[in-house]
Scaffold this active site. Sequence first.
Site, PDB file in Angstrom:
ATOM      1  N   LYS A 184       3.080  21.938  -5.917  1.00  0.00           N
ATOM      2  CA  LYS A 184       3.679  20.943  -6.832  1.00  0.00           C
ATOM      3  C   LYS A 184       2.626  20.471  -7.813  1.00  0.00           C
ATOM      4  O   LYS A 184       1.655  19.813  -7.427  1.00  0.00           O
ATOM      5  CB  LYS A 184       4.164  19.744  -6.004  1.00  0.00           C
ATOM      6  CG  LYS A 184       5.669  19.694  -5.882  1.00  0.00           C
ATOM      7  CD  LYS A 184       6.208  18.333  -5.778  1.00  0.00           C
ATOM      8  CE  LYS A 184       6.407  17.557  -4.657  1.00  0.00           C
ATOM      9  NZ  LYS A 184       6.674  16.405  -4.208  1.00  0.00           N
ATOM     10  N   ARG A 242       3.801  -3.858  -3.995  1.00  0.00           N
ATOM     11  CA  ARG A 242       4.190  -4.589  -5.205  1.00  0.00           C
ATOM     12  C   ARG A 242       5.505  -5.333  -4.980  1.00  0.00           C
ATOM     13  O   ARG A 242       5.608  -6.509  -5.213  1.00  0.00           O
ATOM     14  CB  ARG A 242       4.363  -3.605  -6.382  1.00  0.00           C
ATOM     15  CG  ARG A 242       3.078  -3.096  -6.954  1.00  0.00           C
ATOM     16  CD  ARG A 242       3.300  -1.859  -7.782  1.00  0.00           C
ATOM     17  NE  ARG A 242       3.754  -0.760  -6.951  1.00  0.00           N
ATOM     18  CZ  ARG A 242       3.864   0.479  -7.342  1.00  0.00           C
ATOM     19  NH1 ARG A 242       3.591   0.804  -8.584  1.00  0.00           N
ATOM     20  NH2 ARG A 242       4.250   1.428  -6.522  1.00  0.00           N
ATOM     21  N   SER A 274       1.697   4.438 -11.919  1.00  0.00           N
ATOM     22  CA  SER A 274       1.210   5.647 -12.600  1.00  0.00           C
ATOM     23  C   SER A 274       2.315   6.252 -13.449  1.00  0.00           C
ATOM     24  O   SER A 274       2.064   6.746 -14.555  1.00  0.00           O
ATOM     25  CB  SER A 274       0.743   6.688 -11.575  1.00  0.00           C
ATOM     26  OG  SER A 274      -0.322   6.195 -10.819  1.00  0.00           O
ATOM     27  N   HIS A 329      -4.231   0.023  -8.639  1.00  0.00           N
ATOM     28  CA  HIS A 329      -4.925   0.756  -7.577  1.00  0.00           C
ATOM     29  C   HIS A 329      -6.356   0.227  -7.399  1.00  0.00           C
ATOM     30  O   HIS A 329      -6.829   0.030  -6.286  1.00  0.00           O
ATOM     31  CB  HIS A 329      -5.035   2.247  -7.920  1.00  0.00           C
ATOM     32  CG  HIS A 329      -3.745   3.000  -7.949  1.00  0.00           C
ATOM     33  ND1 HIS A 329      -3.395   3.835  -8.980  1.00  0.00           N
ATOM     34  CD2 HIS A 329      -2.709   3.050  -7.064  1.00  0.00           C
ATOM     35  CE1 HIS A 329      -2.223   4.397  -8.727  1.00  0.00           C
ATOM     36  NE2 HIS A 329      -1.774   3.927  -7.576  1.00  0.00           N
TER      37      HIS A 329
HETATM   38  P1  ADP Z   1       1.998   7.540  -3.651  1.00  0.00           P
HETATM   39  O1  ADP Z   1       2.499   8.770  -4.379  1.00  0.00           O
HETATM   40  O2  ADP Z   1       1.425   7.824  -2.295  1.00  0.00           O
HETATM   41  O3  ADP Z   1       2.941   6.368  -3.634  1.00  0.00           O
HETATM   42  P2  ADP Z   1       0.465   6.163  -5.652  1.00  0.00           P
HETATM   43  O4  ADP Z   1      -0.735   6.708  -6.330  1.00  0.00           O
HETATM   44  O5  ADP Z   1       1.668   5.939  -6.492  1.00  0.00           O
HETATM   45  O6  ADP Z   1       0.721   7.159  -4.475  1.00  0.00           O
HETATM   46  O7  ADP Z   1       0.116   4.801  -4.906  1.00  0.00           O
HETATM   47  C1  ADP Z   1      -0.846   4.726  -3.886  1.00  0.00           C
HETATM   48  C2  ADP Z   1      -0.781   3.354  -3.246  1.00  0.00           C
HETATM   49  O8  ADP Z   1      -1.104   2.351  -4.204  1.00  0.00           O
HETATM   50  C3  ADP Z   1       0.588   2.958  -2.692  1.00  0.00           C
HETATM   51  O9  ADP Z   1       0.400   2.169  -1.524  1.00  0.00           O
HETATM   52  C4  ADP Z   1       1.188   2.118  -3.793  1.00  0.00           C
HETATM   53  O10 ADP Z   1       2.150   1.195  -3.300  1.00  0.00           O
HETATM   54  C5  ADP Z   1      -0.057   1.399  -4.283  1.00  0.00           C
HETATM   55  N1  ADP Z   1       0.072   0.942  -5.657  1.00  0.00           N
HETATM   56  C6  ADP Z   1       0.518   1.623  -6.729  1.00  0.00           C
HETATM   57  N2  ADP Z   1       0.510   0.861  -7.849  1.00  0.00           N
HETATM   58  C7  ADP Z   1       0.042  -0.358  -7.464  1.00  0.00           C
HETATM   59  C8  ADP Z   1      -0.169  -1.610  -8.142  1.00  0.00           C
HETATM   60  N3  ADP Z   1       0.104  -1.766  -9.430  1.00  0.00           N
HETATM   61  N4  ADP Z   1      -0.655  -2.640  -7.419  1.00  0.00           N
HETATM   62  C9  ADP Z   1      -0.911  -2.491  -6.106  1.00  0.00           C
HETATM   63  N5  ADP Z   1      -0.705  -1.359  -5.396  1.00  0.00           N
HETATM   64  C10 ADP Z   1      -0.242  -0.306  -6.066  1.00  0.00           C
END
Ligand code: ADP
Length: 157
Positions: A41, A90, A128, A17
Site C-alpha cells: 500500500k 483528539r 495528516s 503528533h
Molecule cells: P494511524 O494511521 O495509526 O492512525 P496517524 O499517523 O494518523 O496514524 O496517527 C498516529 C497517532 O497520533 C494516533 O494515535 C492518532 O490518534 C494520533 N494523532 C493524530 N493526529 C493528532 C493530533 N492532531 N493530536 C494528537 N494526536 C494525534
Amino acid sequence: MTIAIYPGSFDPITNGHIDILKSGAEIFEKVIIAVCYNANKQGFLPIDVRTKLIKECTKNIPNIEVDSFEGLTVEYAKKRGATVLLRGLRTSFDFEYEMQLSQTNHALFSDIKTVFLITKPEFNYISSSCVREILLNKGDIRGFVPDAVCEYLNKMV
Ligand code: ADP
C-alpha cells in the site's frame, strides 16, 4: 527503563503528533516513534522521507528514536523490548477506534499497555489527511506541520 513505541502512519508528521511525542518523551525514558507501513500500500510520502522528516523535527530531543516497521505493532514492540504503546486522542471518534485497537493489541500481547495522551485544543483539528488535502489544493499548511515539513511539502507541489 520503560520504552514506549509511538506507532502511526505519520504521512506526514503534524504539529499534533509532535505535541504527543514531546509529552511522551517527558514521561518515558525512551520513546521510539515508528512509522508503520505496508509494502503493498503506497502512501502519500515514501517511508524514508517520512522518517527523514521526523528525524529533522525531533533532533533536539535526546530520548526519541525514529524507526519504521512492517507487520504487527505488538511484534515490533516485543522485538524492541517496549511495554508501552503511546497514542494520541483528539475526539470521541478517535476514542472508539483506539479502544478497540488497544484491546486487540493487549489480547495479542498481554505485557503491552496503551497509554493515551489527549491533544491540546490548538492541535485538535489537525490530521495528516487534512494536511495532504490542503497541500494538494495549494492551501497554506503553516501552523499544521513543523517548519521543516512545511518547507519539504511546499517544494513538492
Ligand atoms: P494511524 O494511521 O495509526 O492512525 P496517524 O499517523 O494518523 O496514524 O496517527 C498516529 C497517532 O497520533 C494516533 O494515535 C492518532 O490518534 C494520533 N494523532 C493524530 N493526529 C493528532 C493530533 N492532531 N493530536 C494528537 N494526536 C494525534
